[in-house]
Design an enzyme around this catalytic site. Structure first.
Site, PDB file in Angstrom:
ATOM      1  N   ASP A   3       5.499  -5.191   6.040  1.00 22.80           N
ATOM      2  CA  ASP A   3       6.076  -6.331   6.985  1.00 22.80           C
ATOM      3  C   ASP A   3       5.727  -7.340   5.356  1.00 22.80           C
ATOM      4  O   ASP A   3       6.616  -8.150   4.478  1.00 22.80           O
ATOM      5  CB  ASP A   3       4.959  -7.419   7.519  1.00 22.80           C
ATOM      6  CG  ASP A   3       4.892  -6.481   8.772  1.00 22.80           C
ATOM      7  OD1 ASP A   3       6.910  -6.083   9.124  1.00 22.80           O
ATOM      8  OD2 ASP A   3       4.536  -6.724   9.955  1.00 22.80           O
ATOM      9  N   GLY A  47       1.034  -0.665   0.052  1.00 23.99           N
ATOM     10  CA  GLY A  47       0.256  -0.330   0.215  1.00 23.99           C
ATOM     11  C   GLY A  47       0.947   1.385   0.076  1.00 23.99           C
ATOM     12  O   GLY A  47       1.858   1.677   1.004  1.00 23.99           O
ATOM     13  N   ARG A  54      -5.295  -1.678   9.112  1.00 23.62           N
ATOM     14  CA  ARG A  54      -5.048  -2.972   9.093  1.00 23.62           C
ATOM     15  C   ARG A  54      -5.371  -3.520  10.087  1.00 23.62           C
ATOM     16  O   ARG A  54      -6.933  -3.384  10.413  1.00 23.62           O
ATOM     17  CB  ARG A  54      -3.705  -3.522   8.541  1.00 23.62           C
ATOM     18  CG  ARG A  54      -3.750  -5.226   7.589  1.00 23.62           C
ATOM     19  CD  ARG A  54      -2.762  -5.389   7.246  1.00 23.62           C
ATOM     20  NE  ARG A  54      -2.270  -3.870   5.905  1.00 23.62           N
ATOM     21  CZ  ARG A  54      -2.379  -4.598   5.187  1.00 23.62           C
ATOM     22  NH1 ARG A  54      -2.836  -5.897   4.498  1.00 23.62           N
ATOM     23  NH2 ARG A  54      -1.901  -4.110   3.373  1.00 23.62           N
ATOM     24  N   THR A  76       4.323   2.541   5.681  1.00 26.74           N
ATOM     25  CA  THR A  76       2.511   2.037   6.402  1.00 26.74           C
ATOM     26  C   THR A  76       1.906   3.425   6.479  1.00 26.74           C
ATOM     27  O   THR A  76       2.881   3.328   7.613  1.00 26.74           O
ATOM     28  CB  THR A  76       2.751   0.682   6.206  1.00 26.74           C
ATOM     29  OG1 THR A  76       1.083   0.603   7.188  1.00 26.74           O
ATOM     30  CG2 THR A  76       3.897   0.281   7.069  1.00 26.74           C
ATOM     31  N   ARG A 120       0.759  -5.045  -5.219  1.00 28.60           N
ATOM     32  CA  ARG A 120       0.833  -6.284  -4.236  1.00 28.60           C
ATOM     33  C   ARG A 120       1.971  -7.624  -5.330  1.00 28.60           C
ATOM     34  O   ARG A 120       0.336  -7.354  -6.363  1.00 28.60           O
ATOM     35  CB  ARG A 120      -0.396  -6.322  -3.400  1.00 28.60           C
ATOM     36  CG  ARG A 120      -0.418  -5.649  -2.726  1.00 28.60           C
ATOM     37  CD  ARG A 120      -1.793  -5.633  -1.777  1.00 28.60           C
ATOM     38  NE  ARG A 120      -1.817  -4.370  -0.824  1.00 28.60           N
ATOM     39  CZ  ARG A 120      -1.962  -3.524  -0.211  1.00 28.60           C
ATOM     40  NH1 ARG A 120      -0.929  -4.154   0.791  1.00 28.60           N
ATOM     41  NH2 ARG A 120      -2.693  -3.252   0.753  1.00 28.60           N
ATOM     42  N   ASP A 143      -0.726   2.174   8.422  1.00 27.69           N
ATOM     43  CA  ASP A 143      -0.406   1.571   9.606  1.00 27.69           C
ATOM     44  C   ASP A 143       0.344   1.972  10.886  1.00 27.69           C
ATOM     45  O   ASP A 143       0.256   1.332  11.806  1.00 27.69           O
ATOM     46  CB  ASP A 143      -1.069   0.327   9.466  1.00 27.69           C
ATOM     47  CG  ASP A 143      -1.302  -0.356   7.939  1.00 27.69           C
ATOM     48  OD1 ASP A 143      -2.563   0.925   7.831  1.00 27.69           O
ATOM     49  OD2 ASP A 143      -1.448  -0.659   7.832  1.00 27.69           O
ATOM     50  N   ASP A 202       2.243  -0.709  11.484  1.00 26.28           N
ATOM     51  CA  ASP A 202       2.291  -2.213  12.595  1.00 26.28           C
ATOM     52  C   ASP A 202       3.839  -2.535  12.244  1.00 26.28           C
ATOM     53  O   ASP A 202       3.757  -4.403  12.081  1.00 26.28           O
ATOM     54  CB  ASP A 202       1.019  -2.491  11.764  1.00 26.28           C
ATOM     55  CG  ASP A 202       1.498  -2.418   9.766  1.00 26.28           C
ATOM     56  OD1 ASP A 202       2.480  -2.188   9.487  1.00 26.28           O
ATOM     57  OD2 ASP A 202       0.071  -3.698   9.983  1.00 26.28           O
TER      58      ASP A 202
HETATM   59  O1  F6P Z   1      -1.732  -1.320   4.893  1.00 28.88           O
HETATM   60  C1  F6P Z   1      -2.237   0.112   5.011  1.00 28.88           C
HETATM   61  C2  F6P Z   1      -3.887  -0.455   4.267  1.00 28.88           C
HETATM   62  O2  F6P Z   1      -4.243   0.893   3.983  1.00 28.88           O
HETATM   63  C3  F6P Z   1      -4.401  -0.611   5.470  1.00 28.88           C
HETATM   64  O3  F6P Z   1      -4.652   0.333   7.085  1.00 28.88           O
HETATM   65  C4  F6P Z   1      -5.726  -1.450   4.713  1.00 28.88           C
HETATM   66  O4  F6P Z   1      -5.813  -2.370   5.595  1.00 28.88           O
HETATM   67  C5  F6P Z   1      -4.990  -1.141   3.736  1.00 28.88           C
HETATM   68  O5  F6P Z   1      -3.896  -1.240   3.033  1.00 28.88           O
HETATM   69  C6  F6P Z   1      -6.225  -1.454   1.983  1.00 28.88           C
HETATM   70  O6  F6P Z   1      -5.603  -2.134   0.849  1.00 28.88           O
HETATM   71  P1  F6P Z   1      -5.985  -1.546  -0.029  1.00 28.88           P
HETATM   72  O7  F6P Z   1      -5.449  -0.411  -0.832  1.00 28.88           O
HETATM   73  O8  F6P Z   1      -5.279  -3.015  -0.373  1.00 28.88           O
HETATM   74  O9  F6P Z   1      -7.483  -1.813  -0.100  1.00 28.88           O
END
Ligand code: F6P
Length: 318
Positions: free
Chosen positions: A102, A10, A170, A124, A71, A126, A128
């Site tokens: 991660d 992300g 997340r 990120t 990804r 998050d 995390d």
């Molecule tokens: O890791 C960043 C994040 O925005 C999280 O907070 C969220 O759960 C996820 O990515 C959303 O992913 P995507 O952009 O693939 O919907």
């Protein structure tokens, strides 16, 4: 020496500052630098282009990532890693700065094990990643969420309503807790602290008796359902309630000072490791200073939650 820079997973505001720092540090040290576009996909497909000092001009203030991101499922398997190694050899890449979370670091570990030294930089929203107290994008995302919740508060207040707001993270509640305290939420619901809707509803009812007539509840994504929580609050307190999911807006926007500065520090540091031929490391912040650890070690660490901050948030919201 030739190094590559990629962003993966992300996107996060501040990634551009990390890219800029890595590219400029590499050039300053006499290296050739290439941009690898769309994460590990770009590495596998050879979407790789030379970057000079001007390639990263005018990006520090922008959200998103100038190298694009993705990804990459293929990279989870040996065949994908083998293709990436082949591509590195073809392009003469001696090391890579991997900016991501991660999942991206797992790929960096595999690539390092296959002979291409990689250094991870935590990017990120998050926050995390256990080995670092701070990840790029976290501050901007929190400020964005805070500004949006302030706006929701205006309308909740005008209508004597309860606003239930879901924020990103997340599985982590750092954004929820910090924005919750910053916005004066009556309650913050995160996965790290047992979730008790009865207690939230009782708190709302008790504060109603003291004259409070509008409420903010911040919910971290993945913990219950904001619509359901709003419905239950309305049914059991009589307060009209609305749910709002802030969503991807939290990932965009111009990065804050903190994100730009920490990203610059970590991007620079990553290149100093590659310069010494050191790979399989993740860069992070510990008590404000940049340091690095082994990727596998980093992936096994557990990040403590902010229990003290949670207690403060809880005790001053009534
Ligand atoms: O890791 C960043 C994040 O925005 C999280 O907070 C969220 O759960 C996820 O990515 C959303 O992913 P995507 O952009 O693939 O919907």
């Amino acid at each position: 020496m030739k190094i590559g820079v990629l962003t993966s997973g992300g996107d996060a505001p501040g990634m551009n500052a990390a890219i800029r720092a890595a590219v400029r540090a590499g050039i300053k040290k006499g290296m050739e630098v290439v941009g690898i576009y769309r994460g590990y996909n770009g590495l596998i497909n050879g979407d790789i282009r030379p970057l000079d000092e001007r390639s990263v001009s005018d990006i520090i203030q922008r959200g998103g990532t100038a190298l694009y991101t993705a990804r990459c499922d293929e990279f989870r398997y040996k065949e994908g890693v083998d293709k990436a190694v082949k591509s590195c050899k073809e392009h003469g890449i001696d090391g890579i700065v991997v900016i991501g979370g991660d999942g991206s670091f797992r790929g960096a570990a595999d690539l390092s094990a296959a002979g291409i030294p990689c250094v991870g930089v935590p990017g990120t929203i998050d926050n995390d990643i256990a080995m670092t107290e701070y990840t790029i994008g976290y501050d901007t995302a929190m400020n964005t969420a805070m500004e949006l919740i302030d706006k929701l508060r205006d309308t909740a207040s005008s209508h004597d309503r309860c606003s239930v707001v879901e924020v990103m993270g997340r599985r982590a509640g750092y954004i929820a807790l910090n924005t919750g305290i910053a916005c004066g939420a009556i309650a913050v619901i995160t996965s790290e602290i047992p979730y008790d809707l009865d207690a939230v509803i009782n708190k709302i009812k008790n504060t109603q008796t003291t004259g409070k007539h509008h409420f903010i509840v911040v919910v971290s994504e993945g913990v219950g359902n904001a619509d359901q929580i709003a419905k239950e609050i309305e049914e059991r307190t009589g307060i009209e309630s609305r749910a709002t999911i802030l969503g991807h807006v939290q990932r965009g926007g111009s990065p804050t000072v903190r994100d730009r500065v920490e990203a610059s520090k970590m991007g620079y540091y990553a290149v100093t490791l590659l310069e010494k031929g050191i790979g399989n490391r993740v860069v992070g912040l510990k008590q404000g200073s940049v340091y690095d650890v082994d990727i596998q070690e980093a992936l096994q660490m557990k990040k403590p939650f902010l229990e003290d901050l949670y207690k403060i948030a809880d005790e001053i919201s009534f």
